[in-house]
Design a protein around this motif. Structure first.
Motif, short mmCIF file in Angstrom:
data_model
loop_
_atom_site.label_atom_id
_atom_site.label_comp_id
_atom_site.label_asym_id
_atom_site.label_seq_id
_atom_site.Cartn_x
_atom_site.Cartn_y
_atom_site.Cartn_z
N ILE A 40 0.84 -1.20 0.00
CA ILE A 40 0.00 0.00 0.00
C ILE A 40 0.88 1.25 0.00
CG2 ILE A 40 -1.63 1.34 1.38
CD1 ILE A 40 -2.94 -1.26 2.21
N MET B 13 2.14 1.84 -3.49
CA MET B 13 1.09 2.45 -4.31
C MET B 13 0.86 3.90 -3.91
SD MET B 13 -0.88 1.58 -6.89
CE MET B 13 -0.45 3.16 -7.61
N GLY B 14 1.08 4.19 -2.63
CA GLY B 14 0.93 5.56 -2.16
C GLY B 14 1.86 6.55 -2.85
N PHE C 134 -0.38 8.19 -5.40
CA PHE C 134 -1.76 8.59 -5.18
C PHE C 134 -2.00 10.06 -5.53
CE2 PHE C 134 -0.50 10.14 -0.90
CZ PHE C 134 -1.26 11.29 -0.81
N LYS D 12 -8.84 -2.90 -4.00
CA LYS D 12 -7.63 -3.08 -4.81
C LYS D 12 -7.96 -3.04 -6.29
CE LYS D 12 -5.55 -7.12 -5.25
NZ LYS D 12 -4.71 -8.31 -4.93
N ILE E 4 -8.63 0.56 -7.42
CA ILE E 4 -7.41 1.36 -7.58
C ILE E 4 -6.63 0.93 -8.82
CG2 ILE E 4 -5.14 1.83 -6.56
CD1 ILE E 4 -6.55 1.75 -3.81
N LEU F 276 -7.40 4.22 -1.06
CA LEU F 276 -6.16 3.64 -0.55
C LEU F 276 -6.09 3.77 0.97
CD1 LEU F 276 -3.60 2.29 -1.74
CD2 LEU F 276 -2.49 4.53 -1.62
N HIS G 198 -8.31 1.20 2.46
CA HIS G 198 -7.68 -0.12 2.36
C HIS G 198 -6.68 -0.29 3.50
CE1 HIS G 198 -5.93 -3.34 -0.61
NE2 HIS G 198 -6.33 -3.84 0.54
N ILE H 59 1.35 6.78 4.38
CA ILE H 59 0.94 6.78 2.97
C ILE H 59 1.19 8.17 2.37
CG2 ILE H 59 -1.00 6.54 1.37
CD1 ILE H 59 -2.25 4.60 3.36
N TYR I 160 1.73 -3.19 -5.97
CA TYR I 160 0.46 -3.18 -5.23
C TYR I 160 -0.44 -4.35 -5.63
CZ TYR I 160 -4.12 -1.42 -3.64
OH TYR I 160 -5.34 -1.27 -3.05
#
Length: 414
Positions: free
Chosen positions: A225, A228-229, A232, A288, A291, A333, A336, A353, A404
């Motif tokens: 996560i 992936m952050g 974002f 997920k 995203i 996110l 999640h 994040i 991710y």
């Protein structure tokens, strides 16, 4: 579904109206990059590298401050942290307004980033204190979508007009005064939760708080996560928040006024998407997949422009509008991540994040500024520099999504 007392619903509505008004002003600083890039280049003679550094300094500072504010959120509460950091932002806005040298512009933006780096997390945590768990993302997305959209719109054509009429100093001194006024009002009117059952602070020592932060950072369940952050907010803030202005003028041939209107439309798209992610998150069967679908659309949009950067505005405009709509998946996110940590560690998880995301903004804005500078120095065409920007953003999105994709949907055993 959790019960939501009518009094708490009304209280949260009033709080969100006030925080939304404050966020409008915050968003002017966050979304002004496209207009300021043109202004600083034409009126101050800054190079693309200097512009990227000035604009990126705010996001770098926001990244630096995430972990300390995560501790503060969980120790003293969201409202107190928001107010204290808001005063730092006011000082930064004043310095940016009166700055004459590049280093002072960078320092001012850095202080703004320190002060405003935790605003969205503060809103999220205050919503957690007042609303049932299934309504938190929707309440936060509504505020960020509506108030952020208004602030983002003000940071385009209206800001361009103000800069041309009264200059940078007067414009941002007014922004500083408004920021200070809202900070004072928040201090005396906002609470983190209902007096009868608000957010309970764990009486941790500082050492325990720091240990809890390190525990959250090291949680294997959250590592993907965090990766992936990184994307974002960086893709939109690099393109829509910085280089779209020069792209519209240098590649599309628009005037500064026309470019500011095009930026306005992109910002509207961003906040339409933010608003829509609230109900989408609530009803989606998989956060997920939601995203990853958004990332795939971002890559597709930017892929077209990487191949065809000089596409006519009637092609490039709608592509960038779609890109703006799918980019702001932060609330999904964050939701999640929230499923993997206890409530008293939520502030630290969300700010971690944010740390990843704001680091991404600084890295991408600085890297793309250097790329455009290099193209200009070697006599390359403007569209070549922007093609490199699109490719770099695509690469960041693809690598983050690849990591991710292996993230569990829920904690083991749920």
């Amino acid at each position: 579904m959790s019960e939501w007392h009518p009094d708490d619903r009304r209280a949260l509505r009033n709080i969100l109206i006030l925080l939304g008004s404050f966020f409008v002003i915050v968003q002017i600083n966050r979304s002004a990059g496209g207009v300021l890039a043109n202004y600083l280049g034409s009126h101050r003679g800054l190079s693309p590298t200097d512009i990227g550094t000035v604009m990126g300094a705010m996001f770098f500072a926001s990244a630096v401050v995430q972990l300390p504010t995560g501790l503060l959120f969980d120790r003293i509460g969201a409202k107190r942290t928001l107010v204290a950091m808001g005063l730092v932002a006011v000082c930064g806005i004043v310095l940016f307004a009166v700055a004459e040298e590049t280093w002072a512009l960078v320092t001012g933006r850095f202080m703004i980033g320190l002060g405003h780096g935790g605003v969205i997390t503060a809103v999220y945590l205050i919503a957690m204190g007042w609303a049932p768990p299934d309504r938190v993302a929707q309440a936060t997305a509504s505020l960020v979508g509506i108030a952020g959209g208004i602030g983002g719109v003000m940071a385009t054509a209206p800001l361009e007009l103000l800069l041309s009429e009264v200059g940078l100093t007067t414009t941002f001194l007014v922004v500083a005064a408004l920021t200070l006024a809202f900070t004072i009002v928040i201090q005396f009117t906002v609470r983190d939760g209902p007096a009868s059952g608000g957010v309970k602070r764990d009486p941790e020592t500082f050492a325990q708080s720091l240990a809890g932060l390190l525990e959250v950072i090291r949680m294997p369940e959250l590592r993907r996560i965090y990766v992936m952050g990184f994307c974002f907010t960086a893709p939109f803030m690099t393109i829509g928040g910085l280089w779209a202005g020069p792209y519209f003028t240098d590649v599309q041939g628009l005037s500064h006024e026309q470019a500011s209107i095009a930026l306005l439309i992109m910002v509207v798209a961003l906040h339409v998407g933010t608003f829509l992610y609230g109900p989408l998150e609530r009803f989606a069967t998989s956060r997920k997949r939601l995203i990853l679908s958004a990332v795939a659309l971002e890559i597709a949009c930017l892929g077209v422009l990487a191949v065809w950067p000089s596409a006519p505005i009637y092609v490039a405009g709608p592509i960038l509008f779609v890109f703006g709509c799918v980019a702001p998946f932060f609330v999904v996110l964050a939701s999640h991540a929230r499923g993997f940590v206890p409530p008293h560690r939520a502030g630290r998880a969300i700010t971690t994040i944010n740390l990843a995301g704001l680091t991404g903004v600084f890295v991408l804005q600085t890297a793309t500024g250097g790329a455009i500078d290099w193209v200009q120095a070697t006599g390359g065409a403007a569209e070549t520099g922007h093609r490199i920007v699109f490719v770099l953003v695509i690469a960041a999105l693809a690598l983050s999504a690849l990591a991710y994709a292996g993230q569990p949907e829920k904690p083991a055993g749920d």
